[in-house]
Every structure is written in C-alpha cells, then in structure tokens.
Design an enzyme around this catalytic site. Structure first.
Site, PDB file in Angstrom:
ATOM      1  N   GLU A  24       0.822  -1.218   0.000  1.00  0.00           N
ATOM      2  CA  GLU A  24       0.000   0.000   0.000  1.00  0.00           C
ATOM      3  C   GLU A  24       0.856   1.268   0.000  1.00  0.00           C
ATOM      4  OE1 GLU A  24      -2.938  -0.114   3.124  1.00  0.00           O
ATOM      5  OE2 GLU A  24      -4.249  -1.383   1.928  1.00  0.00           O
ATOM      6  N   GLU A  43      -6.561  -7.668  -0.347  1.00  0.00           N
ATOM      7  CA  GLU A  43      -7.004  -7.567   1.049  1.00  0.00           C
ATOM      8  C   GLU A  43      -8.445  -7.099   1.109  1.00  0.00           C
ATOM      9  OE1 GLU A  43      -4.797  -4.936   3.546  1.00  0.00           O
ATOM     10  OE2 GLU A  43      -2.874  -5.536   2.721  1.00  0.00           O
ATOM     11  N   PHE A  93      -7.547  -5.857  17.147  1.00  0.00           N
ATOM     12  CA  PHE A  93      -9.008  -5.966  17.059  1.00  0.00           C
ATOM     13  C   PHE A  93      -9.502  -5.924  15.614  1.00  0.00           C
ATOM     14  CE2 PHE A  93      -8.480  -4.481  21.505  1.00  0.00           C
ATOM     15  CZ  PHE A  93      -8.925  -5.664  22.101  1.00  0.00           C
ATOM     16  N   HIS A  94      -8.574  -6.107  14.685  1.00  0.00           N
ATOM     17  CA  HIS A  94      -8.964  -6.249  13.270  1.00  0.00           C
ATOM     18  C   HIS A  94      -9.319  -7.713  13.051  1.00  0.00           C
ATOM     19  CE1 HIS A  94      -8.727  -6.201   8.907  1.00  0.00           C
ATOM     20  NE2 HIS A  94      -8.471  -4.909   8.917  1.00  0.00           N
TER      21      HIS A  94
HETATM   22  C1  GLA Z   1      -4.098  -2.194   5.044  1.00  0.00           C
HETATM   23  C2  GLA Z   1      -2.747  -2.854   5.189  1.00  0.00           C
HETATM   24  C3  GLA Z   1      -2.771  -4.053   6.077  1.00  0.00           C
HETATM   25  C4  GLA Z   1      -3.633  -3.821   7.282  1.00  0.00           C
HETATM   26  C5  GLA Z   1      -5.014  -3.438   6.820  1.00  0.00           C
HETATM   27  C6  GLA Z   1      -5.990  -3.272   7.951  1.00  0.00           C
HETATM   28  O1  GLA Z   1      -4.832  -2.667   4.015  1.00  0.00           O
HETATM   29  O2  GLA Z   1      -2.191  -3.204   3.951  1.00  0.00           O
HETATM   30  O3  GLA Z   1      -1.438  -4.325   6.469  1.00  0.00           O
HETATM   31  O4  GLA Z   1      -3.091  -2.800   8.041  1.00  0.00           O
HETATM   32  O5  GLA Z   1      -4.932  -2.223   6.146  1.00  0.00           O
HETATM   33  O6  GLA Z   1      -7.268  -2.950   7.490  1.00  0.00           O
END
Ligand code: GLA
Length: 694
Positions: free
Chosen positions: A173, A329, A379-380
C-alpha cells in the site's frame, strides 16, 4: 549472508494441483485464488502446522507472506535470518499452498531509522515522523532505496527456485501513511523532476504563473516543496508536487520490482492498490505491474457500502485495462481503524467477496489469516478469529473457499461494459486545490453521485482516462474534469462528434494541464462540445438548495450560462439565477452532449441518467429489484451472471442456465435468497433475451 535454501521441499511437479509455474503474468494459481496475508512470525512455531491444516481445509490456495517482516529477516545491516521463512515456505509448499512473497520493505526496522535518521519523513509543517508505527520512510531517501532493494534482491535470490513462490508482492500500500515528504532530499528530487518536466526555469515560471505574488524563480535552488506557507500556496507548484510524489513512490516500486525481476523474470509482480486513493495515480502505476491488485475495506459511515465496494473494484479493473485482478485484502469482519468498527452481518463476507469476483477479481484474499494477539491491529478481524473456528467468521471463510472452487471456470473471463466514467488523478488533485469558488466541489462526491445512480440502474461501468480510446462505449460520463489537456478535450469532443453520448457536470474543462484558466468563457475546453458559454459561477452557500423548473433541486453550484447551440432542458426557478439555464443538451456531430450545472438530488439524477442510458442504447443487465446487484463476466461464448442480493427479501431475476454454487439447473426464473448470491453460467440463447433495460 545469503545462501541457498537447504530445506527439503517438494518440486514444483508435486504442486501441479495449485501452482502453475512460469507464466510471467497472472494467473499464478489455477481457478480463483483464495487466501490472505499470513504473518506466522507473530505466532509460536507450533501454531504453523495447525494454520496450514486449517488453510487446506478451507480451500486456501495462496497466501501473502512477509509483508512486515523486515526487522526479523534482517536483524542488522546485510545480515539475513531466513531460517524461519524457509520453514514457513516449505510447510506451505508441502500443503500445496502457493506464496505471494512480499519484499518486506513496507516498514523499515528501528535499527535502520536509527542509523539513517535522514530517511524519516518530514511533514508539510516541518514535523519529523518517527519510527514506532510503519511506513516511516521518505520516498526519495537513497538509503531507503538501497536497503529496500537489497532486501528484495536477497529474498529473490533465496527463494527464486522455491516451489511455493508464485508471485511477488512489492512493499505494501504505497503512500497509505506516507505519500509525500518535505525534507531537503525530497526538495532536491523535486527539482530534478521539474527540470525533466520543464527543461528550463523560463518554462517553469511560465507554467506556474510566478508573475503572481512575486514568485519568479531565478535559480533552481530557490524552488522548494510546497511547505507550510503564510497564505495559499502556488496552485501549479502544489499540483506538480502531487505529480512528483506519485512518481517518486513509483520509483520506489520500480527499483524493487527490477531487483526481483532480474532474478525471477518469469514471476508476476504486483503491489496492492487502495481503490479510489487520491495520492497515487494508479493508471500510471498499473502500466508498471504484471497484474494489478487491490485492497478494499468498507467504511462504516458509508451506508451504501456495497456500492463503494463496487466502485473500488470497477476502478481497479479499469486501471488494469479490464484484465483479471487480485483482491489482495479485504476484511472477514470488522476493521480496527475507524471510530466505530462494524462487524459484518451473517452472509456479508460472502456477498462482499463475490461482488469483487463479479467485477473481475480472480483472487480473493483477506487481511489477515489469523487475527493478531498483540499490536495495534489486534481488534482487526482475521480469517481465524480470536474465538477460533467455532465461529460465524470461520464457517463463512470455509464456505467461501468451497464457493470459489465451484467458480473456478469463471477465472480469466472479463467484465464487458458499454458505459464509461472518465477518471483522472490530475483532475482530482487540481479540483481540490484551495482558493476555488467552492470548497464543496469535491471529486469523490461527484463521482459517487454518478456511479451510485448507475449502480442502482444496474449499469456496470468502466473507468477511463480522458484521453483513452472511447470507441467501444455508447455512453461516457464526465462527473468532474476541472483540469483537462487539449488532447483529452479533443478526444472527448471527437467521441461525441462520431456519435457518442456524453454527460458533463459543472466546473469541468476549466483549466489546462498547468492549472491555467482557459479564457473566453467557461467551460473553456468543452464550450464547443456542449454548445454553451458560462460567464460567471454562482456557487451556493453551505447546505442551500435551489429549485429547477422541472421541480428537482440542486445544491453546491449554479452558474450564469448562455446557450450557444445547446437546447435548454431545465432552468433555475429560484436561487441566485432565476430563469437561467440549468441543464442543457447539445446535438454535436452525430452524437449528443448533456451539461448539468448543479449537483442534483438523487432521484432526479437517477431518472436523468436512466433516460440518457435509454437514449444512448446502453445495455443494462437484467431488471432487478433495488439493492440487487447484477453483473456479467464473459469469456468467448460463455457468460456468467452474478446476482448478489443485498436486500432482506428474496429476489427473482430472469435467467437460464447452470447455477454454479448449487449445481442447480435454472429455467427462466432465478430465485436468490435474501442476502444470498447466485452465479449462473448462462445458456447462450437466453442472454440476448435478458439484455436490455426495462
Ligand atoms: C491495510 C494494510 C494491512 C492492514 C489493513 C488493515 O490494508 O495493507 O497491512 O493494516 O490495512 O485494514
């Protein structure tokens, strides 16, 4: 020291079920790939065997490994600890699970930041951002580029021949937290970029309009990033800064990409995008990748989450030229980074995942495999929740794996659209610069107004650059294109002249690529195409509405327009310009160009776009109830109809063919349960009958 893996691993042949070696481009995995980010380093090694057994049971075929492993892979400069990763890779290979291996460079370790403090990013107002979270690097830092590229090379050397490795996931990202840096190193890089763009200071002074406010530059060293200043900064400097910052991050990607490509030229390389993410021009980036991938998370505050999801998916498919893409993701349930993190309702995980597939994804992955125990993301949600496998989430994860296996034949098919929305990152950057007639003109609000209406009408869209070949489209929408090049303006004009239908919103065509106003009346670049001349903008006070002659309402904007060939379709009934034209329609060449000068209410906008679609002869998929998403993917003569029922009522859709998730034969009426999903391989003769909007 880098040394070849000593692990005993099966050869690629033994992985024939899941892994297809060598094609440089996606697909690297047969069928629709399934998996997520796997961070085994956060868990005792004893957990790993359990993980892979669960993965195999749920049909996981590909995981992304190592995204945040730099500190554990390289404990000190140039010293690598690959042992644990060897064991992870071998274990995955032994279970026929392919690896999308990260270059692990998204979060430099504390030792790196301590040794190279100048690599830490500086904000616009001069604050240094410290290590302790992630992405604490300046995109122009030579030390960061050298170290990240060296790690990428070492990983590629180490695992080049590993049977689990099927693709590369460069960094993570880009720009998510640090999309720009205002340090002196970045300033020097900005100057080099500007020299390349303008060639000499004279041209730069001209392009930036530096006669204004005594900003003329005599030496390159006088030019700085747009740091915090006493008043509004130079807009073109700010616009070029956006361009530079996107390009500079892209250079980071390219240096890692080239490092791994040199060693594993046959493997596809990607980096994960974030859909409608403002700082990075994904059209430019996608050209540099072998396959595009996207991360998408629902925003609890967005009540039309499924529409926002669809837009992200359509955008990413479009930047990748319509080819299959990877959902790298999304979340199995709640995230952790919003104010209130909403858990997914039963069935929502499946609907969300299959919406992405409907819109072209050939891989469905989650962040992350196992919900973390420690750290800021604990908490994700994960595919394996804290509560274990006797859970809604795990059951749905396993069910989704079975669904994706049933959809294997869909992989490689494409979404084909005859409607396009023009999207341009430079126009986005420019329209949201400060000192404009109204701060309420925001890019995504305008995009969403058009996209949402089309979603509700069941019209699937591509997103296109303004200079793209538009000949395949019956209808082109221009929700916001404040900045447009001469070439792109000519492209859109020629499209209509040749018979295309186009809808353009207010405050488009206003400036050239240097953010200089096109003189002689607005909307400069599109006056001829739209057959209008606007002499003055009359933006509305915050929250104010105006009434139009057709009874509809508008917000945000009005303008004083004179038709010059266009027909007036609606006028303003009140507000600052009673009697002035509000909506126009212009026959131009063989086509039609509509112009809308205000932000209309949702129902009117939908009705208007419905009429425009009819006039343009746009193919809608199938008449479906509100909240029922219908999308087609095609491959040669095969057609796959996805029906995703986001409502709490059963939905009926006309379709004939073979329903892939249940194996049922469908004759004429497909019934999709409340909150359910169906995917029909359509009988060819039935498709023509169901096309067309009712
Ligand atoms: C982004 C990141 C991940 C994680 C998610 C959480 O997409 O790439 O590493 O932090 O957010 O939602």
């Amino acid at each position: 020291m880098v040394h070849p893996t000593t692990a005993v691993a099966p050869g690629r042949d033994s992985l024939a079920g899941a892994i297809q070696p060598t094609a440089r481009r996606w697909p690297a995995v047969q069928g629709i790939a399934y998996g997520g980010d796997y961070n085994p380093e956060q868990w005792p090694e004893a957990t790993w065997a359990h993980d892979v057994a669960l993965m195999a049971g749920a049909g996981v075929s590909m995981v992304t490994v190592g995204v945040f492993s730099w500190a554990l892979l390289e404990p000190s400069p140039g010293t690598y600890e690959f042992g644990w990763l060897d064991r992870v890779m071998d274990l995955l290979a032994a279970h026929d699970i392919a690896v999308d291996l990260a270059t692990a460079t998204a979060s430099p370790p504390p030792w790196f930041s301590r040794r190279q403090p100048e690599s830490l990013p500086i904000t616009r107002d001069g604050q240094r951002l410290w290590p302790g979270a992630r992405q604490a690097f300046c995109p122009s830092s030579a030390a960061y580029r050298t170290a990240s590229t060296a790690l990428a090379s070492s990983l590629a050397t180490r695992y080049a021949n590993h049977p689990a490795l099927v693709m590369w996931h460069v960094n993570n990202e880009y720009g998510c937290h640090t999309c720009e840096c205002f340090c002196d190193v970045s300033a020097a890089a900005f100057r080099r970029w500007l020299l390349d763009r303008y060639g000499d200071l004279g041209r730069l002074n001209e392009a930036w309009g530096t006669a204004f406010w005594s900003q003329h530059y005599y030496e390159w060293e006088e030019i700085l990033p747009p740091r915090l200043a006493p008043a509004h900064g130079n807009p073109t400097q700010n616009l070029d800064w956006r361009r530079f910052s996107s390009d500079e991050l892209l250079e980071c990607f390219k240096s890692e990409r080239d490092a791994v490509r040199k060693i594993t030229p046959e493997l596809p390389i990607t980096t994960n995008f974030m859909g409608a993410f403002k700082p990075v021009d994904y059209f430019a980036w996608a050209r540099e990748e072998d396959v595009v991938s996207n991360d998408h998370y629902l925003l609890g505050a967005d009540r039309a989450g499924e529409v926002q999801l669809a837009m992200s998916a359509d955008l990413v498919r479009s930047v990748g030229d319509g080819g299959p893409w990877i959902l790298m993701e999304h979340s199995a349930s709640a995230v952790n980074w919003q104010q209130r993190n909403l858990a997914k309702a039963p069935g929502q995980l499946r609907r969300n995942s299959l919406s992405h597939v409907a819109r072209g994804a050939d891989a469905v992955c989650f962040f992350q495999w196992r919900a973390s125990r420690s750290g800021s993301e604990k908490f994700h949600s994960g595919m394996v929740p804290h509560a274990g496998t006797d859970t809604k989430v795990w059951r749905e994860v396993a069910e989704l794996g079975a669904n994706l296996r049933a959809l294997a034949e869909v992989a490689g098919s494409r979404v084909v659209c005859d409607t396009a929305i023009v999207w341009d990152w430079a126009a986005w950057w420019a329209v949201e610069l400060d000192s404009h007639p109204s701060a309420d003109v925001t890019y995504l609000a305008l995009m969403r107004a058009t996209y949402d209406a089309l979603w509700e009408l069941g019209v699937t869209v591509d997103f296109v650059r303004p200079d793209a070949d538009l000949s395949a489209y019956r209808l082109v929408l221009v929700p916001s294109l404040y900045l447009v090049s001469d070439e792109a303006a000519a492209n859109l004009t020629n499209y209509v002249e040749a018979g295309g239908h186009l809808v353009c919103n207010f405050f488009s065509g206003i400036v050239d690529v240097n953010d200089a106003v096109r003189l002689g009346g607005y909307p400069g670049a599109f006056r001829q195409l739209l057959g209008v001349r606007v002499e003055e903008f009359f933006p509305l006070p915050e929250g104010a509405t105006v009434t139009l002659s057709d009874g509809s309402t508008g917000q945000v904007w009005t303008e004083l327009l004179h038709p010059e060939g266009a027909d007036v379709v609606a006028t303003y009934a009140d507000g600052p310009l009673p009697g002035a034209p509000a909506v126009t329609r212009h026959h131009y060449g063989q086509g039609v160009a509509h112009y809308v000068t205000t932000f209309r209410d949702v129902a009117t906008n939908r009705r208007f776009l419905r009429a425009v679609c009819d006039e343009a002869g746009v193919d809608g998929p199938i008449i479906a109830a509100a909240g029922v998403e219908v999308v087609r993917r095609r491959a040669g003569a095969a057609s796959y109809l996805f029906v995703i029922n986001h409502t709490e009522q059963e939905a009926e859709v006309p379709a004939s063919g073979h329903e892939l998730l249940t194996g049922a034969r469908i004759d004429r009426d497909l019934v999709v349960a409340a909150g359910g999903v169906a995917v029909v391989r359509e009988d060819v003769h039935a498709i023509a009958a169901t096309l067309g909007r009712g």
